[in-house]
Design an enzyme around this catalytic site. Structure first.
Site, PDB file in Angstrom:
ATOM      1  N   PHE A 123       0.852  -1.190   0.000  1.00  0.00           N
ATOM      2  CA  PHE A 123       0.000   0.000   0.000  1.00  0.00           C
ATOM      3  C   PHE A 123       0.886   1.236   0.000  1.00  0.00           C
ATOM      4  O   PHE A 123       1.753   1.383   0.854  1.00  0.00           O
ATOM      5  CB  PHE A 123      -0.941   0.036   1.203  1.00  0.00           C
ATOM      6  N   ASP A 210       9.148   2.811   1.850  1.00  0.00           N
ATOM      7  CA  ASP A 210       7.954   3.496   2.350  1.00  0.00           C
ATOM      8  C   ASP A 210       7.851   3.192   3.843  1.00  0.00           C
ATOM      9  O   ASP A 210       7.413   2.116   4.241  1.00  0.00           O
ATOM     10  CB  ASP A 210       6.726   3.003   1.573  1.00  0.00           C
ATOM     11  N   LYS A 239       2.395   9.511   8.545  1.00  0.00           N
ATOM     12  CA  LYS A 239       1.503   9.166   9.660  1.00  0.00           C
ATOM     13  C   LYS A 239       1.873   9.751  11.029  1.00  0.00           C
ATOM     14  O   LYS A 239       1.302  10.746  11.441  1.00  0.00           O
ATOM     15  CB  LYS A 239       1.347   7.650   9.721  1.00  0.00           C
TER      16      LYS A 239
HETATM   17  C1  LIG Z   1      -0.996   5.338   5.131  1.00  0.00           C
HETATM   18  C2  LIG Z   1       0.048   4.922   4.179  1.00  0.00           C
HETATM   19  C3  LIG Z   1       0.276   5.629   2.984  1.00  0.00           C
HETATM   20  C4  LIG Z   1      -0.582   6.786   2.530  1.00  0.00           C
HETATM   21  O1  LIG Z   1      -0.573   7.866   3.411  1.00  0.00           O
HETATM   22  P1  LIG Z   1      -1.691   9.019   3.264  1.00  0.00           P
HETATM   23  O2  LIG Z   1      -1.281  10.034   4.281  1.00  0.00           O
HETATM   24  O3  LIG Z   1      -3.023   8.395   3.534  1.00  0.00           O
HETATM   25  O4  LIG Z   1      -1.594   9.546   1.881  1.00  0.00           O
HETATM   26  C5  LIG Z   1       1.320   5.210   2.176  1.00  0.00           C
HETATM   27  N1  LIG Z   1       2.088   4.157   2.506  1.00  0.00           N
HETATM   28  C6  LIG Z   1       1.896   3.464   3.643  1.00  0.00           C
HETATM   29  C7  LIG Z   1       2.796   2.309   3.958  1.00  0.00           C
HETATM   30  C8  LIG Z   1       0.856   3.803   4.511  1.00  0.00           C
HETATM   31  O5  LIG Z   1       0.649   3.085   5.609  1.00  0.00           O
END
Ligand SMILES: *Cc1c(COP(=O)(O)O)cnc(C)c1O
Length: 392
Positions: A123, A210, A239
């Site tokens: 994700f 990420d 986050k």
């Molecule tokens: C939450 C998340 C995102 C996206 O972040 P947003 O602030 O919702 O755009 C991207 N990568 C990972 C691994 C995430 O947990």
């Protein structure tokens, strides 16, 4: 717009790991607003920083110098082991910056159609480029045409990456999560990131991690890659960075940190004084309260407690975790558990249909951790019993 399947509860206030709804019912929060409120709700240091800064200066734009942004940049690059940072307002924007860096890196090497390796089950966000990078058809469906320049491999599979390397001359970078979050709390083999690093070195690719969910101490290190010897070229953070105040960051080192130049990228709100003041308070608090080590210890406590409490539950197929990122996998879909847990005053998440995901705040007490163990074990056992009864 009707974008969310919301639970029928509205919260009015919070303190630490606890939330109160509009009927004044109290809940223990083992979800932290999707790993955002790492310091719990309404942490006094963050609240004070926000209030003070709001009364002084909120926004001037990146047309001017921003002292707090420079200060946060210095702190963040220090804890992340990176050289430079670009600030945006969310995780998806941080990943967009990383993707743009990878493409610039490719074009500089004479590759006209630069391609990024991404993983199944991943994700990375909901913008067009990041939903393309995301390994989940449900998130992409209806939004075609997708963005070009991505190739997908199974997660935790270096051989698949080697095969892609043999078959394509256009690869410029790898983008993966060090632990997959939304995908179901999947922890790769201990040598996976080092293997990715070696492949990136061999082929001149950028290693991009990420760390949006795993960062800021959640896994028991400031960043999950710090459990290994592999140092990435780019990491993305969001986050928990602002403990709820929107802020995202793309960090890079070496050549990757020099790709973006004036005019090539930007953000109106990115790195504004208010968000930076909040993030600085977050970093200071995590250091003062030694919460990175605490996350590791709490994670051990939760893992061993859950393993013990659910040891004879045959519906549980795996319990895994890294620090305070914990997954309890069942042998069947179990989304209903979020409701039975909430009815008991416990907020949990279920992802990938059958994985209970726990992302509690790093400020949790031992007693609160034990309450989470008890609550999760109770709802899972009830679920198992009722399912067995239903089948019989
Ligand atoms: C939450 C998340 C995102 C996206 O972040 P947003 O602030 O919702 O755009 C991207 N990568 C990972 C691994 C995430 O947990």
């Amino acid at each position: 717009m009707n974008t969310y399947g919301r639970q029928p509860v509205t919260f009015e206030r919070g303190a630490g790991a606890w939330l109160w709804d509009t009927q004044n019912n109290k809940y223990l929060d083992a979800f932290s607003g999707v790993a955002v409120c790492g310091l719990g709700h309404a942490h006094p240091a963050v609240t004070a920083a926000i209030c003070q800064q709001a009364g002084r200066l909120v926004h001037t734009s990146n047309h001017f110098g921003i002292a707090l942004q420079e200060e946060l940049g210095a702190q963040l690059t220090r804890i992340a082991g990176m050289d430079k940072v670009f600030f945006g307002n969310s995780g998806a924007e941080a990943n967009e910056a990383a993707i743009k860096i990878a493409r610039l890196h490719g074009h500089r090497r004479g590759i006209a159609t630069p391609t990024i390796i991404v993983a199944e089950n991943s994700f990375h966000g909901r913008t067009l480029a990041t939903l393309t990078a995301t390994g989940n058809r449900k998130i992409q469906a209806g939004f075609e045409p997708l963005v070009q320049g991505f190739v997908r491999v199974p997660y935790n599979d270096l051989e698949a990456m080697r095969t892609v390397a043999r078959n394509s001359a256009n690869i410029v970078a790898v983008l993966v999560e060090p632990v997959q979050g939304e995908g179901g709390v999947h922890i790769p083999a201990d040598d996976y990131l080092a293997g990715v690093r070696a492949l990136c070195d061999e082929h001149g690719w950028l290693m991009m991690l990420d760390e949006i969910q795993t960062g800021m101490g959640r896994t028991g290190r400031w960043f999950a890659y710090q459990h290994t010897n592999a140092i990435p070229d780019v990491i993305t953070v969001a986050k928990a960075l602002g403990n709820g105040v929107p802020i995202g960051a793309c960090l890079a080192r070496g050549e990757a940190a020099e790709m973006l130049q004036p005019g090539s990228h930007g953000s109106t709100f990115g790195g504004n004084p208010l968000a930076c003041a909040a993030a600085l308070a977050v970093i200071t608090t995590i250091e003062q309260e030694k919460l990175v080590a605490r996350a590791a210890a709490l994670g051990e406590r939760l893992l061993s407690g859950l393993n013990h409490a659910l040891r004879d539950c045959k519906h549980v197929t795996a319990i895994r975790g890294k620090g305070l990122m914990i997954g309890v996998e069942l042998n069947r879909p179990c989304a209903a558990l979020i409701h039975t847990a909430r009815a008991r005053g416990l907020l949990i998440n279920v992802t990938a249909e059958r994985v209970i995901r726990l992302l509690p705040p790093l400020t949790l007490s031992d007693a609160e951790a034990d309450l989470i163990i008890e609550g999760v074990a109770a709802v899972v056992r009830d679920f198992a019993n009722s399912e067995t009864a239903g089948a019989a």
